[in-house]
Design a protein around this motif. Sequence first.
Motif, short mmCIF file in Angstrom:
data_model
loop_
_atom_site.label_atom_id
_atom_site.label_comp_id
_atom_site.label_asym_id
_atom_site.label_seq_id
_atom_site.Cartn_x
_atom_site.Cartn_y
_atom_site.Cartn_z
N MET A 1 0.81 -1.21 0.00
CA MET A 1 0.00 0.00 0.00
C MET A 1 0.85 1.28 0.00
SD MET A 1 -3.16 -0.51 -0.32
CE MET A 1 -4.34 -1.85 -0.27
N LEU A 2 2.17 1.11 -0.25
CA LEU A 2 3.03 2.29 -0.29
C LEU A 2 2.60 3.30 -1.35
CD1 LEU A 2 5.53 3.78 0.73
CD2 LEU A 2 6.90 2.44 -0.89
N PRO A 3 2.21 2.87 -2.57
CA PRO A 3 1.76 3.85 -3.56
C PRO A 3 0.57 4.68 -3.08
CG PRO A 3 2.20 1.75 -4.63
CD PRO A 3 2.27 1.50 -3.15
N VAL A 4 -0.35 4.04 -2.33
CA VAL A 4 -1.51 4.77 -1.81
C VAL A 4 -1.07 5.79 -0.77
CG1 VAL A 4 -3.73 4.57 -0.63
CG2 VAL A 4 -3.02 2.81 -2.26
N PHE A 5 -0.12 5.39 0.09
CA PHE A 5 0.42 6.32 1.10
C PHE A 5 1.08 7.52 0.40
CE2 PHE A 5 4.07 7.91 3.46
CZ PHE A 5 3.52 8.19 4.70
N LEU A 6 1.88 7.23 -0.63
CA LEU A 6 2.57 8.31 -1.34
C LEU A 6 1.58 9.21 -2.08
CD1 LEU A 6 5.66 6.37 -2.75
CD2 LEU A 6 5.58 7.94 -0.80
N GLN A 7 0.48 8.63 -2.57
CA GLN A 7 -0.55 9.45 -3.21
C GLN A 7 -1.15 10.42 -2.19
OE1 GLN A 7 -4.14 7.39 -4.43
NE2 GLN A 7 -4.60 8.92 -5.98
N GLY A 8 -1.47 9.92 -1.00
CA GLY A 8 -2.01 10.79 0.04
C GLY A 8 -1.01 11.85 0.46
N MET A 130 -12.95 17.08 -1.77
CA MET A 130 -11.71 16.54 -2.32
C MET A 130 -11.39 15.16 -1.74
SD MET A 130 -7.84 18.04 -2.12
CE MET A 130 -7.73 17.61 -0.38
N LEU A 131 -11.42 15.06 -0.41
CA LEU A 131 -11.08 13.78 0.20
C LEU A 131 -12.15 12.73 -0.08
CD1 LEU A 131 -9.61 15.04 3.59
CD2 LEU A 131 -8.38 14.02 1.68
N GLY A 132 -13.40 13.18 -0.17
CA GLY A 132 -14.47 12.25 -0.54
C GLY A 132 -14.26 11.69 -1.94
N ALA A 133 -13.85 12.56 -2.85
CA ALA A 133 -13.60 12.12 -4.23
C ALA A 133 -12.46 11.12 -4.28
CB ALA A 133 -13.29 13.32 -5.11
N PHE A 134 -11.38 11.38 -3.56
CA PHE A 134 -10.25 10.45 -3.59
C PHE A 134 -10.58 9.15 -2.86
CE2 PHE A 134 -7.83 14.03 -5.08
CZ PHE A 134 -6.90 13.42 -5.92
N ARG A 135 -11.38 9.23 -1.79
CA ARG A 135 -11.74 8.01 -1.09
C ARG A 135 -12.53 7.08 -2.00
NH1 ARG A 135 -13.99 7.33 5.11
NH2 ARG A 135 -13.86 5.05 5.13
N ALA A 136 -13.31 7.65 -2.90
CA ALA A 136 -14.11 6.83 -3.82
C ALA A 136 -13.24 6.05 -4.80
CB ALA A 136 -15.09 7.72 -4.58
N THR A 137 -11.97 6.46 -4.97
CA THR A 137 -11.10 5.78 -5.93
C THR A 137 -10.14 4.80 -5.27
OG1 THR A 137 -9.28 7.41 -5.81
CG2 THR A 137 -11.11 7.90 -7.31
N LEU A 138 -10.13 4.74 -3.94
CA LEU A 138 -9.13 3.91 -3.25
C LEU A 138 -9.48 2.43 -3.32
CD1 LEU A 138 -8.56 6.06 -0.02
CD2 LEU A 138 -7.11 5.92 -2.06
N PRO A 139 -8.45 1.58 -3.43
CA PRO A 139 -8.70 0.13 -3.41
C PRO A 139 -9.06 -0.33 -2.01
CG PRO A 139 -6.34 0.58 -3.40
CD PRO A 139 -7.02 1.91 -3.58
N ALA A 140 -9.55 -1.55 -1.88
CA ALA A 140 -9.89 -2.11 -0.57
C ALA A 140 -8.66 -2.07 0.33
CB ALA A 140 -10.38 -3.55 -0.73
N PRO A 145 -3.75 3.80 4.69
CA PRO A 145 -2.51 4.34 4.11
C PRO A 145 -2.68 5.72 3.50
CG PRO A 145 -2.79 2.05 3.47
CD PRO A 145 -4.06 2.48 4.13
N PHE A 146 -3.83 5.96 2.85
CA PHE A 146 -4.06 7.25 2.21
C PHE A 146 -4.15 8.36 3.24
CE2 PHE A 146 -6.77 10.66 0.68
CZ PHE A 146 -6.20 10.95 -0.55
N ILE A 147 -4.96 8.19 4.27
CA ILE A 147 -5.13 9.26 5.25
C ILE A 147 -3.87 9.43 6.09
CG2 ILE A 147 -6.15 7.91 7.14
CD1 ILE A 147 -7.16 11.46 5.91
N LEU A 148 -3.10 8.36 6.30
CA LEU A 148 -1.81 8.51 6.99
C LEU A 148 -0.86 9.35 6.15
CD1 LEU A 148 -1.14 4.96 8.54
CD2 LEU A 148 -1.64 7.10 9.75
N GLY A 149 -0.87 9.11 4.83
CA GLY A 149 -0.04 9.92 3.94
C GLY A 149 -0.48 11.37 3.94
N PHE A 150 -1.79 11.59 3.87
CA PHE A 150 -2.33 12.94 3.82
C PHE A 150 -2.01 13.70 5.11
CE2 PHE A 150 -5.64 16.19 4.00
CZ PHE A 150 -5.61 16.68 2.70
N THR A 151 -2.17 13.06 6.26
CA THR A 151 -1.91 13.73 7.53
C THR A 151 -0.41 13.89 7.78
OG1 THR A 151 -2.17 11.60 8.67
CG2 THR A 151 -4.08 13.05 8.61
#
Length: 205
Positions: A1-8, A130-140, A145-151
Motif C-alpha cells: 500500500m506504499l503507492p496509496v500512502f505516497l498518493q495521500g 476533495m477527500l471524498g472524491a479520492f476516497r471513492a477511488t481507493l482500493p480495498a 494508508p491514504f489518510i496517513l499519507g495525507f496527515t
Amino acid sequence: MLPVFLQGLSLGLAFLAPIGMQNLFVINSALSHTFGRALATSLVVVFWDISLGVTCFLGAGALMDAFPWLKKIMLGLGGILVIYIGIGLIRTEASLDGGKDVNQPFLKIIAAAFVVTWLNPQALIDGTMMLGAFRATLPAGGDLPFILGFTSASFIWFNSLAIASNLLGAKINTRTLTWLNRLCGVVIICYGAKLLFDLARMIFG
C-alpha cells in the motif's frame, strides 16, 4: 500500500503548500518569534489541520457508505473542484498580508489556530469534497494508508515551513510564494484530471 500512502502524501503537500490563512499564520509566527515558539505554533496548526482532514475523510466516507450512488457525484464534483482550485492557484499572486496577530499568549495562539483551520467554511467544503472524491477511488484497504499519507503531509509541511521561515527571515518573499502556488496548482490540476478519468472509467468501464 506504499503507492496509496505516497498518493495521500503528495496530494496533502500540494493542497497545503499554497499560501492561505494557515500558512500565513505559521510564517508570521516564525518571523516574529524564537525558533521554539515558532515550532510550537506550527505543531498546534498541525494538530488542528490533521483533526480537520480526518473528520472530512471519515465524514465523506460515512456518507458514501450510506449512499453508494454518492461516489460518482463526489468524483465528478470533487474533480471539477480540484481543477478549479488548481487554476485559481496558477492565476493568483501570493501575498504575505492577512495573517492573524501572532503576538499574543500561547493559549490564544491555540484558539487562533483553531479559528483559521476549523472556522473556515471553504476549507470544510473543499476538504470534504476533495477527500471524498479520492476516497471513492481507493482500493480495498487503502483508506488507512491514504489518510496517513495525507496527515503526514501536514506534519512535514507546517513544521518545515516554520523552520525555513524562522531561519530565512526576510528572504521569504511574495515572488517565491507565487511560484510555489503555481507549481502546486499544476499538481492539483493533474489530480483533478485523474479523478475525472476515474469517474469516466467507472461509468463507461
